[in-house]
Design a protein around this motif. Sequence first.
Motif, short mmCIF file in Angstrom:
data_model
loop_
_atom_site.label_atom_id
_atom_site.label_comp_id
_atom_site.label_asym_id
_atom_site.label_seq_id
_atom_site.Cartn_x
_atom_site.Cartn_y
_atom_site.Cartn_z
N TRP A 1 30.88 40.11 32.94
CA TRP A 1 30.92 39.66 34.33
C TRP A 1 32.29 39.07 34.66
O TRP A 1 32.90 39.40 35.66
CB TRP A 1 29.80 38.65 34.57
CG TRP A 1 29.48 38.39 35.98
CD1 TRP A 1 28.59 39.09 36.74
CD2 TRP A 1 30.04 37.38 36.83
NE1 TRP A 1 28.56 38.56 38.01
CE2 TRP A 1 29.44 37.51 38.09
CE3 TRP A 1 30.97 36.38 36.64
CZ2 TRP A 1 29.75 36.69 39.16
CZ3 TRP A 1 31.29 35.55 37.71
CH2 TRP A 1 30.67 35.71 38.95
N ILE A 2 32.78 38.19 33.81
CA ILE A 2 34.05 37.52 34.07
C ILE A 2 35.22 38.49 33.92
O ILE A 2 36.22 38.41 34.65
CB ILE A 2 34.20 36.25 33.20
CG1 ILE A 2 35.17 35.26 33.83
CG2 ILE A 2 34.61 36.54 31.80
CD1 ILE A 2 34.62 34.56 35.02
N ALA A 3 35.10 39.45 33.01
CA ALA A 3 36.15 40.46 32.85
C ALA A 3 36.26 41.33 34.10
O ALA A 3 37.37 41.68 34.53
CB ALA A 3 35.87 41.32 31.62
N VAL A 4 35.13 41.67 34.69
CA VAL A 4 35.14 42.48 35.92
C VAL A 4 35.80 41.69 37.05
O VAL A 4 36.56 42.25 37.84
CB VAL A 4 33.71 42.93 36.30
CG1 VAL A 4 33.66 43.51 37.71
CG2 VAL A 4 33.20 43.95 35.29
N VAL A 5 35.51 40.40 37.15
CA VAL A 5 36.13 39.57 38.19
C VAL A 5 37.66 39.66 38.08
O VAL A 5 38.35 39.92 39.07
CB VAL A 5 35.68 38.09 38.10
CG1 VAL A 5 36.55 37.20 38.97
CG2 VAL A 5 34.22 37.95 38.49
N TRP A 6 38.19 39.46 36.87
CA TRP A 6 39.65 39.40 36.72
C TRP A 6 40.30 40.78 36.79
O TRP A 6 41.42 40.91 37.30
CB TRP A 6 40.02 38.65 35.45
CG TRP A 6 39.77 37.20 35.67
CD1 TRP A 6 38.77 36.45 35.15
CD2 TRP A 6 40.49 36.34 36.56
NE1 TRP A 6 38.83 35.16 35.64
CE2 TRP A 6 39.88 35.07 36.50
CE3 TRP A 6 41.59 36.51 37.38
CZ2 TRP A 6 40.35 33.98 37.26
CZ3 TRP A 6 42.06 35.42 38.11
CH2 TRP A 6 41.43 34.18 38.05
N CYS A 7 39.63 41.80 36.32
CA CYS A 7 40.17 43.16 36.47
C CYS A 7 40.23 43.52 37.95
O CYS A 7 41.24 44.04 38.45
CB CYS A 7 39.32 44.16 35.69
SG CYS A 7 39.94 45.84 35.82
N SER A 8 39.17 43.21 38.66
CA SER A 8 39.13 43.49 40.10
C SER A 8 40.19 42.69 40.84
O SER A 8 40.80 43.19 41.79
CB SER A 8 37.73 43.16 40.64
OG SER A 8 37.67 43.38 42.03
N ALA A 9 40.44 41.45 40.42
CA ALA A 9 41.49 40.64 41.05
C ALA A 9 42.85 41.31 40.89
O ALA A 9 43.65 41.36 41.83
CB ALA A 9 41.50 39.24 40.47
N GLY A 10 43.13 41.83 39.70
CA GLY A 10 44.39 42.52 39.46
C GLY A 10 44.52 43.78 40.31
O GLY A 10 45.58 44.07 40.87
N VAL A 11 43.44 44.53 40.43
CA VAL A 11 43.44 45.73 41.27
C VAL A 11 43.65 45.34 42.73
O VAL A 11 44.39 46.01 43.46
CB VAL A 11 42.13 46.54 41.08
CG1 VAL A 11 42.00 47.64 42.10
CG2 VAL A 11 42.07 47.11 39.66
N ALA A 12 43.03 44.23 43.15
CA ALA A 12 43.21 43.75 44.53
C ALA A 12 44.67 43.40 44.79
O ALA A 12 45.22 43.70 45.86
CB ALA A 12 42.32 42.54 44.79
#
Length: 109
Positions: free
Chosen positions: A52-63
């Motif tokens: 869950w937390i990895a998806v948050v930070w990966c998505s933040a980088g993509v954003a």
Amino acid sequence: MHRITSSLIAAAVIGQLVGQLGWIDPLFVPLVLLGPIVTGAVAAGRRIAYLWIAVVWCSAGVAMAWSDWVVNHEDVAFHLALAVLMPLLAGIGFGAVRLATRSRRQPAA
């Protein structure tokens, strides 16, 4: 299965919002370096899955990558590298807390 998918979608949406904080210059370095470590540690302490937390930070980088590309047409590769680095940093924080609390989780001999 529906609950897991919903949680991961929520994590991705949260990441998109977190990624926009990167536009605030004084927040950028602490956000990308300390934010993942701290949230990874907190997630481990609260027994939240690392995924869950990895998806948050990966998505933040993509954003950060897409928004910088739309506005400035630059730094996309840098932000995509952050999309890989930030989940790894979150893993460091997560792993440190998991290791530190491992003895409390194991049954007494």
